[in-house]
Scaffold this motif. Structure first.
Motif, PDB file in Angstrom:
ATOM      1  N   ARG A  48       0.895  -1.372  -0.014  1.00  0.00           N
ATOM      2  CA  ARG A  48       0.015  -0.025  -0.040  1.00  0.00           C
ATOM      3  C   ARG A  48       0.927   1.257   0.067  1.00  0.00           C
ATOM      4  O   ARG A  48       0.450   2.075  -0.683  1.00  0.00           O
ATOM      5  CB  ARG A  48      -0.877  -0.046   1.119  1.00  0.00           C
ATOM      6  CG  ARG A  48      -2.128   1.299   1.365  1.00  0.00           C
ATOM      7  CD  ARG A  48      -2.821   0.952   2.223  1.00  0.00           C
ATOM      8  NE  ARG A  48      -2.082   1.006   3.701  1.00  0.00           N
ATOM      9  CZ  ARG A  48      -2.852   0.899   5.185  1.00  0.00           C
ATOM     10  NH1 ARG A  48      -4.105   0.687   4.877  1.00  0.00           N
ATOM     11  NH2 ARG A  48      -2.070   0.673   5.924  1.00  0.00           N
ATOM     12  N   ASN A  49       1.774   1.352   0.777  1.00  0.00           N
ATOM     13  CA  ASN A  49       2.914   2.519   0.968  1.00  0.00           C
ATOM     14  C   ASN A  49       3.383   2.714  -0.462  1.00  0.00           C
ATOM     15  O   ASN A  49       3.682   3.800  -0.789  1.00  0.00           O
ATOM     16  CB  ASN A  49       3.897   2.312   2.036  1.00  0.00           C
ATOM     17  CG  ASN A  49       3.009   2.526   3.574  1.00  0.00           C
ATOM     18  OD1 ASN A  49       2.148   2.680   3.444  1.00  0.00           O
ATOM     19  ND2 ASN A  49       3.881   2.173   4.450  1.00  0.00           N
ATOM     20  N   GLU A  50       4.051   1.685  -1.200  1.00  0.00           N
ATOM     21  CA  GLU A  50       4.532   1.607  -2.473  1.00  0.00           C
ATOM     22  C   GLU A  50       3.443   2.368  -3.307  1.00  0.00           C
ATOM     23  O   GLU A  50       4.013   3.246  -4.146  1.00  0.00           O
ATOM     24  CB  GLU A  50       5.280   0.504  -2.684  1.00  0.00           C
ATOM     25  CG  GLU A  50       6.382  -0.002  -1.943  1.00  0.00           C
ATOM     26  CD  GLU A  50       6.791  -1.543  -2.358  1.00  0.00           C
ATOM     27  OE1 GLU A  50       7.999  -1.770  -2.029  1.00  0.00           O
ATOM     28  OE2 GLU A  50       6.006  -2.138  -2.796  1.00  0.00           O
ATOM     29  N   ALA A  82       1.030   4.096  -2.915  1.00  0.00           N
ATOM     30  CA  ALA A  82       0.565   5.298  -2.629  1.00  0.00           C
ATOM     31  C   ALA A  82       1.558   6.373  -3.055  1.00  0.00           C
ATOM     32  O   ALA A  82       1.374   7.489  -3.665  1.00  0.00           O
ATOM     33  CB  ALA A  82      -0.006   5.522  -1.287  1.00  0.00           C
ATOM     34  N   ALA A  83       2.889   5.989  -2.755  1.00  0.00           N
ATOM     35  CA  ALA A  83       4.090   6.713  -3.284  1.00  0.00           C
ATOM     36  C   ALA A  83       4.250   7.042  -4.502  1.00  0.00           C
ATOM     37  O   ALA A  83       4.425   8.032  -5.237  1.00  0.00           O
ATOM     38  CB  ALA A  83       5.363   6.106  -2.742  1.00  0.00           C
ATOM     39  N   ALA A  84       4.305   5.892  -5.426  1.00  0.00           N
ATOM     40  CA  ALA A  84       4.134   5.645  -6.854  1.00  0.00           C
ATOM     41  C   ALA A  84       2.939   6.504  -7.577  1.00  0.00           C
ATOM     42  O   ALA A  84       3.160   7.626  -8.418  1.00  0.00           O
ATOM     43  CB  ALA A  84       4.226   4.393  -7.579  1.00  0.00           C
ATOM     44  N   SER A  85       1.834   6.366  -6.910  1.00  0.00           N
ATOM     45  CA  SER A  85       0.576   7.315  -7.465  1.00  0.00           C
ATOM     46  C   SER A  85       0.647   8.723  -7.267  1.00  0.00           C
ATOM     47  O   SER A  85       0.409   9.403  -7.946  1.00  0.00           O
ATOM     48  CB  SER A  85      -0.689   6.824  -6.767  1.00  0.00           C
ATOM     49  OG  SER A  85      -0.746   5.449  -7.280  1.00  0.00           O
ATOM     50  N   ALA A  86       1.525   8.845  -6.186  1.00  0.00           N
ATOM     51  CA  ALA A  86       1.554  10.662  -6.019  1.00  0.00           C
ATOM     52  C   ALA A  86       2.532  11.062  -6.734  1.00  0.00           C
ATOM     53  O   ALA A  86       2.304  12.394  -7.410  1.00  0.00           O
ATOM     54  CB  ALA A  86       2.169  10.797  -4.580  1.00  0.00           C
ATOM     55  N   VAL A  87       3.633  10.301  -7.234  1.00  0.00           N
ATOM     56  CA  VAL A  87       4.340  10.933  -8.274  1.00  0.00           C
ATOM     57  C   VAL A  87       3.685  11.184  -9.599  1.00  0.00           C
ATOM     58  O   VAL A  87       3.833  12.119 -10.186  1.00  0.00           O
ATOM     59  CB  VAL A  87       5.760   9.937  -8.573  1.00  0.00           C
ATOM     60  CG1 VAL A  87       6.494  10.397  -9.706  1.00  0.00           C
ATOM     61  CG2 VAL A  87       6.452   9.825  -7.332  1.00  0.00           C
ATOM     62  N   ASP A  90       9.678   8.065 -11.558  1.00  0.00           N
ATOM     63  CA  ASP A  90       8.540   6.885 -11.578  1.00  0.00           C
ATOM     64  C   ASP A  90       9.082   5.770 -10.462  1.00  0.00           C
ATOM     65  O   ASP A  90      10.328   5.598 -10.593  1.00  0.00           O
ATOM     66  CB  ASP A  90       8.742   6.448 -13.004  1.00  0.00           C
ATOM     67  CG  ASP A  90       7.853   5.117 -13.008  1.00  0.00           C
ATOM     68  OD1 ASP A  90       6.754   4.921 -12.542  1.00  0.00           O
ATOM     69  OD2 ASP A  90       8.418   4.095 -13.334  1.00  0.00           O
ATOM     70  N   LEU A  91       8.110   5.197  -9.863  1.00  0.00           N
ATOM     71  CA  LEU A  91       8.472   4.081  -9.088  1.00  0.00           C
ATOM     72  C   LEU A  91       7.714   2.700  -9.538  1.00  0.00           C
ATOM     73  O   LEU A  91       7.965   1.701  -8.981  1.00  0.00           O
ATOM     74  CB  LEU A  91       7.834   4.474  -7.721  1.00  0.00           C
ATOM     75  CG  LEU A  91       8.483   5.483  -6.923  1.00  0.00           C
ATOM     76  CD1 LEU A  91       8.166   5.798  -5.677  1.00  0.00           C
ATOM     77  CD2 LEU A  91      10.082   5.242  -6.826  1.00  0.00           C
TER      78      LEU A  91
END
Length: 306
Positions: free
Chosen positions: A188-190, A192-197, A220-221
């Motif tokens: 979930r944290n990964e 969320a971080a990738a979506s934020a970017v 990008d993540l």
């Protein structure tokens, strides 16, 4: 039947963190010349096209047949002469262009009068996601989503004042091979971080803040950290393009082509510098196509006069 010409642009997709959702049409084209015939015939006239497979195995024919079947129509035979500026398996949407072209062949031959939304639905059924096919169909910069209920929503932007520089290597990279290196799932944290970017990149592109958009492209993540290992000179191309003035450089689609987004009017400088730095690559300045698929006709009278 009048002779018909169908031109479909190439496309770049993902654009960094816009994984399977962001796409842009670019000014390289797949062109089909279609004319009446007593039997199906497809001819290739391009170094970018492979040997012609049996008609029933050809992606253009399969897309046309998929479309005709969806509307309970029968395809009348025709001769298709294909020309292409889009290299295969390089991340420039060659299969998406072929699918859109095939759908249009059926649309015309069967007099279906399909809307662009109809065509996008059919193309997405074949391609699996709408990013490349939406860009090839509509033109411009497209953000798209395939919802769980099957609906497809898009946002199109055609006023994107950017130069595009592509770096096309000599080797191919199949999309399925590029997908194999990606994680099966994210925490979930990964996610969320990738979506934020991705969110910030789309917002920056929409607002015209291309410096911020370029920074987010390269942050990008979702896929680039994993696919970078498949692409020689990945970091070097990004670094050299940045030094030459690019906002950001990313993998085009699944690769192995990379693409830089640069200030309008500055692309020639980047193209010239990186041609020298990477002589084994085809380095070319491109621009966004804001029209998408285009169909034109030559009547029997016009053919006779020519």
């Amino acid at each position: 039947m009048s002779r018909m010409t169908i031109a479909v642009p190439a496309s770049t997709a993902n654009i960094g963190p816009g994984f399977d959702s962001a796409g842009m049409a670019v000014n390289r084209y797949l062109t089909l010349h279609v004319e009446e015939s007593t039997q199906w015939e497809i001819e290739h006239r391009s170094v970018h096209l492979p040997s012609v497979p049996p008609v029933t195995d050809h992606l253009v024919y399969q897309a046309a047949l998929h479309t005709a079947n969806a509307y309970n129509k029968t395809l009348t035979p025709c001769k298709i002469t294909m020309e292409s500026e889009i290299p295969l398996a390089r991340g420039l949407g060659s299969s998406a262009s072929a699918i859109i072209a095939g759908i249009e062949v059926a649309n015309q031959l069967c007099s279906l009068s399909l809307t662009k939304a109809d065509k996008l639905k059919l193309a997405t059924e074949m391609e699996g996601h709408p990013d490349n096919v939406a860009a090839a169909l509509y033109g411009g910069f497209i953000v798209s989503v395939l919802l769980p209920n099957g609906e497809i929503e898009i946002l199109q932007k055609t006023d994107v004042p950017l130069d595009l520089v592509v770096y096309i290597p000599t080797f191919e990279l199949k999309t399925e091979d590029a997908r194999k290196v990606l994680p099966e799932q994210f925490s979930r944290n990964e996610a969320a971080a990738a979506s934020a970017v991705s969110n910030v990149m789309i917002a920056a592109l929409s607002a015209g803040d291309f410096t911020l958009a370029g920074k987010m492209m390269e942050a990008d993540l979702f896929h680039e950290p994993y696919r970078a290992t498949l692409i020689p000179n990945y970091e070097q191309i990004r670094q050299e393009a940045k030094l030459a003035g690019a906002y950001g450089t990313v993998i085009s689609g699944a690769g192995p082509t990379m693409i830089s987004f640069a200030p309008k009017g500055e692309g020639h400088k980047i193209e010239s510098k990186l041609k020298t730095t990477f002589p084994s690559y085809e380095v070319q300045l491109l621009s966004m196509d804001d029209v998408g698929i285009h169909v034109s006709y030559i009547s029997e009278k016009e053919k006779t006069s020519k």
